[in-house]
Scaffold this motif. Structure first.
Motif, PDB file in Angstrom:
ATOM      1  N   ASP A   1     -76.459  14.852  15.270  1.00 18.12           N
ATOM      2  CA  ASP A   1     -76.549  13.450  15.691  1.00 18.12           C
ATOM      3  C   ASP A   1     -78.150  13.242  15.602  1.00 18.12           C
ATOM      4  O   ASP A   1     -79.145  14.024  15.872  1.00 18.12           O
ATOM      5  N   GLY A   2     -78.627  12.055  15.476  1.00 19.67           N
ATOM      6  CA  GLY A   2     -80.036  11.453  15.256  1.00 19.67           C
ATOM      7  C   GLY A   2     -80.136  10.982  13.857  1.00 19.67           C
ATOM      8  O   GLY A   2     -79.273  10.444  13.341  1.00 19.67           O
ATOM      9  N   GLY A   3     -81.399  10.728  13.558  1.00 24.26           N
ATOM     10  CA  GLY A   3     -81.871  10.185  12.353  1.00 24.26           C
ATOM     11  C   GLY A   3     -82.153   8.730  12.517  1.00 24.26           C
ATOM     12  O   GLY A   3     -81.574   8.121  13.436  1.00 24.26           O
ATOM     13  N   LEU A   4     -82.928   8.079  11.656  1.00 26.36           N
ATOM     14  CA  LEU A   4     -83.235   6.874  11.867  1.00 26.36           C
ATOM     15  C   LEU A   4     -82.788   6.072  10.549  1.00 26.36           C
ATOM     16  O   LEU A   4     -82.699   6.476   9.575  1.00 26.36           O
ATOM     17  N   GLU A   5     -82.496   4.600  10.638  1.00 20.79           N
ATOM     18  CA  GLU A   5     -82.243   3.679   9.696  1.00 20.79           C
ATOM     19  C   GLU A   5     -83.858   3.296   9.095  1.00 20.79           C
ATOM     20  O   GLU A   5     -84.723   3.569   9.689  1.00 20.79           O
ATOM     21  N   ILE A   6     -84.027   2.705   8.128  1.00 18.06           N
ATOM     22  CA  ILE A   6     -85.233   2.288   7.449  1.00 18.06           C
ATOM     23  C   ILE A   6     -85.784   1.468   8.292  1.00 18.06           C
ATOM     24  O   ILE A   6     -87.069   1.309   8.113  1.00 18.06           O
ATOM     25  N   ASP A   7     -85.483   0.595   9.070  1.00 14.59           N
ATOM     26  CA  ASP A   7     -86.038  -0.281  10.041  1.00 14.59           C
ATOM     27  C   ASP A   7     -86.401   0.232  11.424  1.00 14.59           C
ATOM     28  O   ASP A   7     -86.689  -0.331  12.334  1.00 14.59           O
ATOM     29  N   GLY A   8     -86.200   1.525  11.698  1.00 10.76           N
ATOM     30  CA  GLY A   8     -86.432   2.462  12.702  1.00 10.76           C
ATOM     31  C   GLY A   8     -85.469   2.395  13.811  1.00 10.76           C
ATOM     32  O   GLY A   8     -85.391   3.189  14.785  1.00 10.76           O
ATOM     33  N   ARG A   9     -83.908   1.789  13.678  1.00 12.75           N
ATOM     34  CA  ARG A   9     -82.970   1.961  14.356  1.00 12.75           C
ATOM     35  C   ARG A   9     -82.394   3.189  14.177  1.00 12.75           C
ATOM     36  O   ARG A   9     -82.594   4.039  13.283  1.00 12.75           O
ATOM     37  N   ASP A  10     -81.981   3.672  15.702  1.00  9.55           N
ATOM     38  CA  ASP A  10     -81.487   5.059  15.466  1.00  9.55           C
ATOM     39  C   ASP A  10     -80.095   5.140  14.785  1.00  9.55           C
ATOM     40  O   ASP A  10     -79.433   4.046  14.833  1.00  9.55           O
ATOM     41  N   ILE A  11     -79.924   5.895  13.551  1.00  5.00           N
ATOM     42  CA  ILE A  11     -78.452   6.165  13.134  1.00  5.00           C
ATOM     43  C   ILE A  11     -77.648   6.381  14.396  1.00  5.00           C
ATOM     44  O   ILE A  11     -76.502   5.766  14.548  1.00  5.00           O
ATOM     45  N   THR A  12     -77.783   7.664  14.998  1.00  3.22           N
ATOM     46  CA  THR A  12     -77.138   7.923  16.378  1.00  3.22           C
ATOM     47  C   THR A  12     -78.222   8.438  17.356  1.00  3.22           C
ATOM     48  O   THR A  12     -79.138   9.039  16.670  1.00  3.22           O
ATOM     49  N   PRO A  13     -78.010   8.487  18.490  1.00  6.13           N
ATOM     50  CA  PRO A  13     -79.186   9.067  19.412  1.00  6.13           C
ATOM     51  C   PRO A  13     -78.970  10.539  19.468  1.00  6.13           C
ATOM     52  O   PRO A  13     -77.932  11.254  19.122  1.00  6.13           O
ATOM     53  N   LEU A  14     -79.877  11.280  19.652  1.00  6.66           N
ATOM     54  CA  LEU A  14     -80.037  12.845  19.856  1.00  6.66           C
ATOM     55  C   LEU A  14     -78.784  13.307  20.911  1.00  6.66           C
ATOM     56  O   LEU A  14     -78.621  12.426  21.779  1.00  6.66           O
ATOM     57  N   ASN A  15     -78.280  14.352  20.524  1.00 12.35           N
ATOM     58  CA  ASN A  15     -77.269  15.124  21.551  1.00 12.35           C
ATOM     59  C   ASN A  15     -77.803  16.352  21.897  1.00 12.35           C
ATOM     60  O   ASN A  15     -77.599  17.333  20.938  1.00 12.35           O
TER      61      ASN A  15
ATOM     62  N   SER B   1     -87.444  10.574   9.347  1.00  9.80           N
ATOM     63  CA  SER B   1     -88.386  11.169  10.408  1.00  9.80           C
ATOM     64  C   SER B   1     -89.778  10.607  10.230  1.00  9.80           C
ATOM     65  O   SER B   1     -90.789  10.550  11.152  1.00  9.80           O
ATOM     66  N   PRO B   2     -90.523  10.632   8.873  1.00 10.54           N
ATOM     67  CA  PRO B   2     -91.913  10.299   8.699  1.00 10.54           C
ATOM     68  C   PRO B   2     -92.085   8.990   9.327  1.00 10.54           C
ATOM     69  O   PRO B   2     -93.072   8.776   9.582  1.00 10.54           O
ATOM     70  N   LEU B   3     -91.176   7.993   9.499  1.00 12.72           N
ATOM     71  CA  LEU B   3     -91.182   6.809  10.030  1.00 12.72           C
ATOM     72  C   LEU B   3     -91.248   6.713  11.515  1.00 12.72           C
ATOM     73  O   LEU B   3     -91.450   5.685  12.076  1.00 12.72           O
ATOM     74  N   ASP B   4     -90.926   7.916  12.134  1.00 10.47           N
ATOM     75  CA  ASP B   4     -90.536   8.009  13.561  1.00 10.47           C
ATOM     76  C   ASP B   4     -91.942   8.188  14.257  1.00 10.47           C
ATOM     77  O   ASP B   4     -92.383   9.117  14.327  1.00 10.47           O
ATOM     78  N   THR B   5     -92.272   7.139  14.779  1.00  6.71           N
ATOM     79  CA  THR B   5     -93.530   6.992  15.634  1.00  6.71           C
ATOM     80  C   THR B   5     -93.392   6.755  16.863  1.00  6.71           C
ATOM     81  O   THR B   5     -94.448   6.919  17.837  1.00  6.71           O
ATOM     82  N   THR B   6     -92.222   6.701  17.637  1.00 12.39           N
ATOM     83  CA  THR B   6     -91.962   6.503  18.877  1.00 12.39           C
ATOM     84  C   THR B   6     -90.958   7.345  19.384  1.00 12.39           C
ATOM     85  O   THR B   6     -91.200   8.050  20.650  1.00 12.39           O
TER      86      THR B   6
END
Length: 990
Positions: A131-145, A171-176
């Protein structure tokens, strides 16, 4: 008491395959004629690399009249790490565990799927989808487990693996949220001492390429740590213990030893970059180039590397990906054209009029085999000596060549090779400045067409070591910004400042940092205005960064010195096929026969998928999306034992209900959020209830162009149904209503699109296709800008009347023709036109201008301009082609028309619905996203299906629909060619 000398000197080292070059530089004397080079030496490269480096530096220190205490830094460029990958060195490569943070996505294309077999066997240790990953707009695909991560750690620990890659979608867009970093902390709690590589530290957007680079980095990390520690120890043994050590990166900038130990992949191609930047420095191009573009030619013993320098003096970077040891990766590397021309290149007289120059070379045997050294092989060096351009060896041994036709022809061919190479790398049509470096540069003896000035600077034979010594420190950001309601200029300036801050954080002097490149790439198919920004800043190394680096080196001098043991079995018996990245590489393509059963069912193989992917790119007309990942998914499915069947429509009952899907998505998302494999299944399932059926009777491609041509084969395995040989377009087109079924009055709705997470959006009724297009685009944004859309089901009886039949076979025939022509080294253009006789060659030219933008509808629009290739510049076997006018090709996702221009006069020679395709010299078709200045291409056009030339077809698919209201249709062929079916040709007889 004597004062310690000021630390001003730099030692630059470049490790080549034969020699290790070393120079000592005084940057304060850069304006002197010798550019501040105090001395230069060469030493033999040793198997352990470190010994050769130590010898080279020791000899340079002895030769120079400066004290060791004056050395400010040592900068080393080495190919040692990449060589381990290229050679599949089992002793220095380790097994890797790959953890994908992806939610339901990416499963269709598993890790290691495009690795050469030998590297996959060595490196593939474990794979998990978390689980995890982001959409292009920064939303979680799913939260980390967290529990999921810890459970995988137990499995990895049991396998004895300590080299782990974490790769998260976007992940390169994951700044928060920093999902990868959080996962790393959990892993280190479970597996203390593990080497964990975060993909966001390796490269930017492009999931598979970033993952591949991260895997190579993790596999080699312990070997790199040991080697770099050895470098530091060697410096101490030379009395340079207070002198910090840096390694040069692929982009020509520096990293300290601690960063290099974590990210050795950043050094893989530093040698080429060092040579280019060193050439620029030695030639003092600030004064010499006079505002002209600059091309560097590094001519060695076997090859010539050509690269264009940007105004920043950095080499122009390669495209979205590069290959390392057969593995497609994404990290900064210079765009280099390699020619088979060097000092050891063989000169062969083929008949009374033709002289062949290269690409064969005597290589390191030059001092034994060349005429001037008493050998029996005529080389390019012999030509230079005979012409008086060089004083090497014994000139009397080649005096008999003076004035001969052989010598004149060889010299002319060398000139032609360099002219073509320079022309291919130029950034504009203007004459360039050419800088020659490398020991083999003596073979260049003439003025070159398209070159205003040729410079062979002092110390030209050690430019690579000079480039290492002058390297800067950089910072780069790759981000996607939503511009809706924002000031675009302010947004870009803020991003520039982040790149500057990143450079300063890496050790650059803030007073010297400047922006060296900005890429502003608007996102297609987005309902909100958004853009991708890739910005790089660079500056001189800061003095306190020097100090910090030496402290780090001192503290970790023995780290990792004994941690290079390999925990997996020996890989023995390496064969050529072990390094092959495709199934077709080891077969005779002319003799290959696809498997077709007695009842006419085509059982698709890996080789067939290769041919289809390449052929589908040709009929995509510049659109259709990249088919590479879809091809990999098909190959992976076949290796899992799944079966893909293609049948001719005549084998199915008329009432069979058929469904197809097409991809909706922005290219940035297509390259990053790899499919789950359920998108098309869910989209079709969203339409099935409207037809009161539980499964389709068969599948078909909505469009045969690009990635969509392979999609029905993958989807068919879910229901175990056949795929019909055909599609709804016979090409690629940008809009929903661009289908022959709609042209003939069949409905598009009900239709549905799905995102791979179980979300499906259906439209049951809509009478206006333009309104339907807008509705689907809005839905696509909410679905993450990547989905599959299924149109209304079609009956076989209707498709026999309204579809484009045989297009799958046509794509296969075109793909096979290209592969066979490449293998047999025959004309690719002729091969394509034999595969599809209703086409012709429109143009042979070079791209000299590209203009593109994203329209309000989300489509990539623009124009590409071509200039004709002169007859004397064509390759042997290329088509006779007498056109001298320029050609322009406007496009809207796909190429719309082709026109010849002479001044203000324009002659339109082809328009949609004809298929217009740009074919590169390697046979691969160029999408509109791939076109750039300097590429040599052939423009080929084919007649479209007859459905498109009816009054209704021209209304929907002709130039008028794309805004050219007064333009009449112009076709290249009077009739349509009905493709020969693979099932007919290869079906067993009797």
């Amino acid at each position: 008491m004597a004062q310690s000398p000021q630390k001003i000197h730099r030692i630059g080292v470049d490790v080549g395959s034969t020699n290790t070059d070393c120079i000592i530089l005084d940057p304060s004397k850069s304006k002197n004629p010798d550019r501040g080079i105090l001395c230069s030496v060469k030493a033999s490269t040793t198997p352990d690399v470190t010994s050769g480096i130590k010898t080279a530096i020791a000899n340079a220190l002895e030769k120079a009249t400066v004290e060791r205490e004056s050395m400010a830094a040592v900068m080393i460029g080495t190919t040692h790490f990449v060589n381990a990958v290229i050679q599949a060195d089992n002793h220095n490569l380790r097994k890797v565990a790959v953890l994908r943070l992806c939610g339901p996505y990416t499963r269709e294309v598993p890790p290691f799927c495009d690795f050469p077999p030998v590297l996959a066997r060595i490196m593939n240790g474990h794979t998990a989808y978390l689980d995890g990953g982001l959409e292009i707009d920064g939303r979680d695909i799913t939260p980390l487990n967290e529990g999921q991560i810890r459970a995988e750690c137990a499995t990895i620990r049991a396998k004895g693996i300590t080299d782990i890659v974490i790769v998260g979608v976007f992940s390169p867009l994951d700044t928060t949220g920093l999902q990868e970093e959080k996962t790393k902390q959990i892993i280190l709690e479970e597996i203390p001492g593990a080497d964990v590589v975060l993909s966001r530290d390796i490269r930017y957007i492009g999931f598979l390429e970033r993952e591949n680079a991260s895997i190579l980095n993790a596999s080699i990390i312990k070997f790199a740590r040991k080697t770099i520690t050895g470098f530091v120890a060697a410096m101490r043994s030379l009395g340079l213990s207070s002198c910090p050590l840096f390694l040069t990166q692929n982009d020509g900038t520096l990293i300290d030893t601690e960063t290099a130990k974590r990210c050795p992949i950043r050094t893989f191609s530093s040698g080429q970059t060092n040579s280019m930047s060193g050439a620029s420095y030695l030639a003092d191009l600030v004064s010499e180039s006079e505002g002209r573009q600059v091309i560097v030619a590094d001519i060695g013993g076997t090859t010539t590397d050509l690269c264009a320098l940007l105004p920043s003096d950095f080499p122009r970077q390669a495209g979205a990906w590069v290959e390392v040891g057969g593995v497609r990766c994404a990290f900064p590397m210079p765009e280099v054209l390699c020619l088979g021309l060097g000092g050891g290149t063989k000169i062969v007289k083929q008949d009374t009029t033709v002289v062949k120059v290269g690409p064969e070379s005597v290589g390191h045997r030059l001092l034994r085999d060349a005429f001037v050294f008493g050998g029996k092989t005529l080389t390019a060096t012999d030509v230079a000596v005979a012409e008086g351009a060089a004083e090497i060896g014994d000139a009397s041994l080649v005096k008999h060549l003076k004035g001969t036709e052989l010598l004149r022809s060889a010299r002319e061919e060398i000139k032609r090779l360099l002219e073509r190479g320079v022309d291919s790398m130029k950034l504009s049509a203007e004459d360039a400045v050419l800088v020659l470096v490398g020991g083999g540069s003596i073979v260049q003896m003439d003025n070159l067409k398209g070159v205003a000035k040729i410079i062979r600077p002092p110390h030209f034979d050690c430019a690579n070591a000079v480039g290492a010594a002058i390297a800067k420190v950089s910072g780069q950001i790759d981000t996607i910004e939503v511009l809706e309601g924002k000031n675009e200029r302010a947004t870009v300036e803020a991003a520039k400042q982040r790149a500057i801050d990143a450079a300063i954080s890496a050790g650059a002097d803030k007073d010297t940092v400047e922006i060296v490149s900005v890429e502003n790439l608007p996102l297609e198919y987005s309902a909100v205005k958004a853009t991708r920004l890739i910005i790089k800043a660079a500056g001189m190394l800061r003095p306190d960064a020097l100090f910090n680096s030496v402290v780090a080196a001192e503290e970790n001098i023995f780290e990792g010195a004994t941690t290079n043991g390999n925990q997996h079995e020996e890989v023995v018996g390496k064969k050529p096929q072990d390094f092959a990245t495709s199934a077709s590489a080891s077969i005779n393509i002319a003799k290959y026969r696809p498997k077709v059963t007695a009842d006419g069912t085509w059982l698709v193989s890996e080789i067939d998928c290769e041919f289809l992917a390449t052929g589908c790119s040709v009929v995509a007309c510049g659109g259709g999306g990249p088919g590479y990942n879809c091809y990999l998914a098909a190959r992976a499915a076949l290796r899992e034992g799944k079966q893909m069947r293609v049948v001719d429509i005549s084998t199915l009952p008329d009432d069979t209900l058929v469904f197809g899907t097409s991809t909706y998505g922005a290219p940035a998302v297509v390259s990053e959020r790899l499919p789950s494999g359920t998108e098309a299944i869910d989209a079709i399932s969203g339409v099935l209830p409207y037809f009161s059926v539980k499964k389709p009777g068969a599948l078909i491609a909505d469009e045969i162009g690009g990635m969509n041509g392979l999609r029905p084969l993958l989807t068919s395995t879910h229901w175990d149904v056949p795929t019909i040989d055909g599609d709804y377009m016979g090409r690629a087109y940008p809009r929903i209503y661009h289908s022959t079924t709609y042209v003939n009055g069949l409905p598009i709705v009900p239709c549905a699109q799905a995102d791979g997470m179980g979300n499906t959006v259906a439209v049951s009724r809509c009478d206006d296709p333009i309104r339907l297009e807008k509705l689907q685009r809005k839905a696509a944004l909410e679905l993450g800008l990547l989905s599959q859309m299924a149109q209304a089901g079609m009956r076989v009886g209707d498709l026999k009347r309204c579809g484009v039949l045989g297009s799958t076979s046509l794509a296969w025939h075109i793909g096979r023709a290209i592969y066979q022509a490449r293998q047999e080294k025959t004309s690719i253009v002729n091969a394509i036109l034999r595969a599809n006789p209703c086409g012709r060659l429109l143009y042979m030219g070079k791209i000299v201008d590209v203009h593109r933008f994203v329209s309000d509808g989300g489509y990539t629009e623009g124009t590409v301009k071509l200039r004709a290739i002169a007859a004397e510049d064509r390759e042997v076997g290329e088509e006779a082609f007498n056109e001298t006018r320029d050609m322009v090709l406007p496009f809207q996702n796909e190429y719309l028309y082709a026109a010849l221009q002479d001044g203000k006069k324009e002659e339109i020679v082809c328009t949609v619905p004809d298929l217009i395709s740009l074919i590169g010299m390697d046979g691969y078709a160029l999408g509109t996203q791939d076109i750039k200045y300097g590429l040599r291409v052939n423009v080929i056009a084919f007649a479209g299906h007859l459905h498109w030339y009816t009054e209704r077809g021209l209304e929907l698919g002709g130039p008028n629909d794309f805004g050219y209201k007064d333009m009449k249709n112009v076709s290249v062929a009077p009739t349509y060619y009905d493709p020969v079916r693979v099932t007919d040709v290869f079906r067993p007889r009797g």
